[in-house]
Design a protein around this motif. Structure first.
Motif, PDB file in Angstrom:
ATOM      1  N   GLU A 182       0.827  -1.206   0.000  1.00 24.89           N
ATOM      2  CA  GLU A 182       0.000   0.000   0.000  1.00 24.89           C
ATOM      3  C   GLU A 182       0.864   1.260   0.000  1.00 24.89           C
ATOM      4  OE1 GLU A 182      -3.668  -1.532   2.769  1.00 24.89           O
ATOM      5  OE2 GLU A 182      -1.667  -1.355   3.667  1.00 24.89           O
ATOM      6  N   THR A 183       1.910   1.247   0.784  1.00 24.09           N
ATOM      7  CA  THR A 183       2.810   2.397   0.871  1.00 24.09           C
ATOM      8  C   THR A 183       3.535   2.619  -0.454  1.00 24.09           C
ATOM      9  OG1 THR A 183       3.103   1.952   3.213  1.00 24.09           O
ATOM     10  CG2 THR A 183       4.725   3.395   2.184  1.00 24.09           C
ATOM     11  N   GLY A 184       3.919   1.530  -1.108  1.00 25.99           N
ATOM     12  CA  GLY A 184       4.580   1.635  -2.413  1.00 25.99           C
ATOM     13  C   GLY A 184       3.687   2.295  -3.449  1.00 25.99           C
ATOM     14  N   LEU A 185       2.410   1.975  -3.414  1.00 23.89           N
ATOM     15  CA  LEU A 185       1.474   2.628  -4.345  1.00 23.89           C
ATOM     16  C   LEU A 185       1.444   4.128  -4.097  1.00 23.89           C
ATOM     17  CD1 LEU A 185      -1.667   0.314  -4.634  1.00 23.89           C
ATOM     18  CD2 LEU A 185       0.169   0.658  -6.279  1.00 23.89           C
ATOM     19  N   ALA A 186       1.375   4.515  -2.837  1.00 27.48           N
ATOM     20  CA  ALA A 186       1.351   5.938  -2.507  1.00 27.48           C
ATOM     21  C   ALA A 186       2.648   6.619  -2.932  1.00 27.48           C
ATOM     22  CB  ALA A 186       1.121   6.125  -1.012  1.00 27.48           C
ATOM     23  N   LEU A 187       3.764   5.938  -2.742  1.00 31.04           N
ATOM     24  CA  LEU A 187       5.074   6.485  -3.093  1.00 31.04           C
ATOM     25  C   LEU A 187       5.215   6.729  -4.595  1.00 31.04           C
ATOM     26  CD1 LEU A 187       8.002   7.139  -2.110  1.00 31.04           C
ATOM     27  CD2 LEU A 187       8.526   4.736  -2.531  1.00 31.04           C
ATOM     28  N   THR A 188       4.621   5.859  -5.395  1.00 30.71           N
ATOM     29  CA  THR A 188       4.786   5.923  -6.855  1.00 30.71           C
ATOM     30  C   THR A 188       3.626   6.605  -7.572  1.00 30.71           C
ATOM     31  OG1 THR A 188       3.762   3.754  -7.063  1.00 30.71           O
ATOM     32  CG2 THR A 188       6.182   3.826  -6.914  1.00 30.71           C
ATOM     33  N   ASP A 189       2.599   6.987  -6.838  1.00 30.32           N
ATOM     34  CA  ASP A 189       1.380   7.552  -7.426  1.00 30.32           C
ATOM     35  C   ASP A 189       0.649   6.570  -8.339  1.00 30.32           C
ATOM     36  OD1 ASP A 189       1.454  10.042  -6.150  1.00 30.32           O
ATOM     37  OD2 ASP A 189       2.800  10.883  -7.655  1.00 30.32           O
ATOM     38  N   LEU A 190       0.900   5.278  -8.154  1.00 29.48           N
ATOM     39  CA  LEU A 190       0.138   4.270  -8.886  1.00 29.48           C
ATOM     40  C   LEU A 190      -1.156   4.001  -8.117  1.00 29.48           C
ATOM     41  CD1 LEU A 190       2.939   1.722  -9.880  1.00 29.48           C
ATOM     42  CD2 LEU A 190       1.804   3.396 -11.349  1.00 29.48           C
ATOM     43  N   THR A 191      -2.139   3.467  -8.810  1.00 29.11           N
ATOM     44  CA  THR A 191      -3.416   3.118  -8.195  1.00 29.11           C
ATOM     45  C   THR A 191      -3.710   1.650  -8.497  1.00 29.11           C
ATOM     46  OG1 THR A 191      -4.597   3.828 -10.183  1.00 29.11           O
ATOM     47  CG2 THR A 191      -4.322   5.474  -8.426  1.00 29.11           C
ATOM     48  N   PRO A 192      -4.599   1.031  -7.739  1.00 28.47           N
ATOM     49  CA  PRO A 192      -4.883  -0.382  -7.983  1.00 28.47           C
ATOM     50  C   PRO A 192      -5.291  -0.703  -9.420  1.00 28.47           C
ATOM     51  CG  PRO A 192      -5.770   0.249  -5.864  1.00 28.47           C
ATOM     52  CD  PRO A 192      -5.276   1.522  -6.526  1.00 28.47           C
ATOM     53  N   ASP A 193      -5.948   0.213 -10.098  1.00 26.21           N
ATOM     54  CA  ASP A 193      -6.365  -0.059 -11.478  1.00 26.21           C
ATOM     55  C   ASP A 193      -5.200  -0.040 -12.468  1.00 26.21           C
ATOM     56  OD1 ASP A 193      -6.470   2.815 -10.942  1.00 26.21           O
ATOM     57  OD2 ASP A 193      -7.268   3.009 -12.977  1.00 26.21           O
ATOM     58  N   THR A 194      -4.021   0.425 -12.061  1.00 28.50           N
ATOM     59  CA  THR A 194      -2.855   0.410 -12.945  1.00 28.50           C
ATOM     60  C   THR A 194      -2.064  -0.891 -12.824  1.00 28.50           C
ATOM     61  OG1 THR A 194      -1.397   1.467 -11.313  1.00 28.50           O
ATOM     62  CG2 THR A 194      -2.601   2.924 -12.831  1.00 28.50           C
ATOM     63  N   LEU A 195      -2.475  -1.759 -11.904  1.00 25.79           N
ATOM     64  CA  LEU A 195      -1.765  -3.013 -11.654  1.00 25.79           C
ATOM     65  C   LEU A 195      -2.300  -4.138 -12.538  1.00 25.79           C
ATOM     66  CD1 LEU A 195      -1.839  -2.831  -7.757  1.00 25.79           C
ATOM     67  CD2 LEU A 195       0.050  -2.162  -9.285  1.00 25.79           C
ATOM     68  N   CYS A 196      -1.504  -5.186 -12.704  1.00 23.49           N
ATOM     69  CA  CYS A 196      -1.976  -6.389 -13.389  1.00 23.49           C
ATOM     70  C   CYS A 196      -3.189  -6.928 -12.643  1.00 23.49           C
ATOM     71  CB  CYS A 196      -0.873  -7.442 -13.426  1.00 23.49           C
ATOM     72  SG  CYS A 196       0.556  -6.964 -14.395  1.00 23.49           S
ATOM     73  N   GLU A 197      -4.060  -7.611 -13.358  1.00 25.72           N
ATOM     74  CA  GLU A 197      -5.336  -8.054 -12.802  1.00 25.72           C
ATOM     75  C   GLU A 197      -5.223  -8.888 -11.532  1.00 25.72           C
ATOM     76  OE1 GLU A 197      -8.124  -9.848 -15.459  1.00 25.72           O
ATOM     77  OE2 GLU A 197      -7.614  -8.449 -17.053  1.00 25.72           O
ATOM     78  N   THR A 198      -4.256  -9.748 -11.437  1.00 24.89           N
ATOM     79  CA  THR A 198      -4.194 -10.685 -10.308  1.00 24.89           C
ATOM     80  C   THR A 198      -3.466 -10.134  -9.089  1.00 24.89           C
ATOM     81  OG1 THR A 198      -2.157 -11.682 -11.121  1.00 24.89           O
ATOM     82  CG2 THR A 198      -4.228 -12.652 -11.893  1.00 24.89           C
ATOM     83  N   VAL A 199      -3.001  -8.907  -9.153  1.00 35.16           N
ATOM     84  CA  VAL A 199      -2.215  -8.320  -8.069  1.00 35.16           C
ATOM     85  C   VAL A 199      -3.147  -7.790  -6.977  1.00 35.16           C
ATOM     86  CG1 VAL A 199      -0.556  -6.525  -7.447  1.00 35.16           C
ATOM     87  CG2 VAL A 199      -0.352  -7.701  -9.645  1.00 35.16           C
ATOM     88  N   SER A 200      -2.826  -8.125  -5.725  1.00 36.51           N
ATOM     89  CA  SER A 200      -3.596  -7.588  -4.611  1.00 36.51           C
ATOM     90  C   SER A 200      -2.762  -6.554  -3.861  1.00 36.51           C
ATOM     91  CB  SER A 200      -4.060  -8.703  -3.667  1.00 36.51           C
ATOM     92  OG  SER A 200      -2.955  -9.383  -3.130  1.00 36.51           O
ATOM     93  N   VAL A 201      -3.447  -5.593  -3.287  1.00 34.26           N
ATOM     94  CA  VAL A 201      -2.792  -4.540  -2.510  1.00 34.26           C
ATOM     95  C   VAL A 201      -2.852  -4.951  -1.045  1.00 34.26           C
ATOM     96  CG1 VAL A 201      -2.797  -2.093  -1.902  1.00 34.26           C
ATOM     97  CG2 VAL A 201      -3.483  -2.808  -4.214  1.00 34.26           C
ATOM     98  N   ARG A 202      -1.683  -5.101  -0.442  1.00 36.08           N
ATOM     99  CA  ARG A 202      -1.574  -5.571   0.937  1.00 36.08           C
ATOM    100  C   ARG A 202      -0.457  -4.824   1.646  1.00 36.08           C
ATOM    101  NH1 ARG A 202      -5.927  -7.543  -0.023  1.00 36.08           N
ATOM    102  NH2 ARG A 202      -6.338  -9.726  -0.368  1.00 36.08           N
TER     103      ARG A 202
END
Length: 125
Positions: free
Chosen positions: A88-108
């Motif tokens: 979750e912190t990595g997403l915030a650090l990179t300004d990525l959002t869950p919809d920019t991830l591959c389909e099978t990736v979970s945010v934990r």
């Protein structure tokens, strides 16, 4: 009994991410279960567009050398059923959002990854 493999990535190195996918694909092909946790800027490795990684070798160049491309390795790892998580912190650090991830990736969070790994070794790349 099949041993599980737990891999964690922490930086934005394309080389480390590519090698982690090689290791994961090899383990999966042997019937092992694999979990990859991408933290920090390494979350780019599990985004649909991995161009945020550093020092990328283009897939076309890898293909011309007979080396498995990033896309082919990642697709294989997904198809073989690896558990993919991003921090979750990595997403915030990179300004990525869950919809920019591959389909099978979970945010934990890291706690979830560590709970799943338990006392088993973790390969940090």
């Amino acid at each position: 009994m099949t041993m599980s493999l737990f891999i964690t990535l922490a930086d934005d190195s394309w080389q480390r991410a590519h090698y982690a996918l090689i290791v994961a694909a090899g383990a999966l092909s042997l019937g092992r279960t694999v979990t990859i946790f991408a933290g920090g800027k390494s979350v780019h490795a599990l985004a649909k567009d991995w161009s945020g990684l550093k020092d990328i070798i283009p897939d076309a160049e890898l293909d011309s050398r007979g080396v498995a491309s990033f896309r082919d390795l990642r697709d294989a790892v997904i198809d073989l059923g690896a558990h993919l998580m991003v921090c979750e912190t990595g997403l915030a650090l990179t300004d990525l959002t869950p919809d920019t991830l591959c389909e099978t990736v979970s945010v934990r969070g890291i706690v979830t990854f560590l709970e799943q790994a338990g006392d088993r070794p973790i390969l940090a790349l």
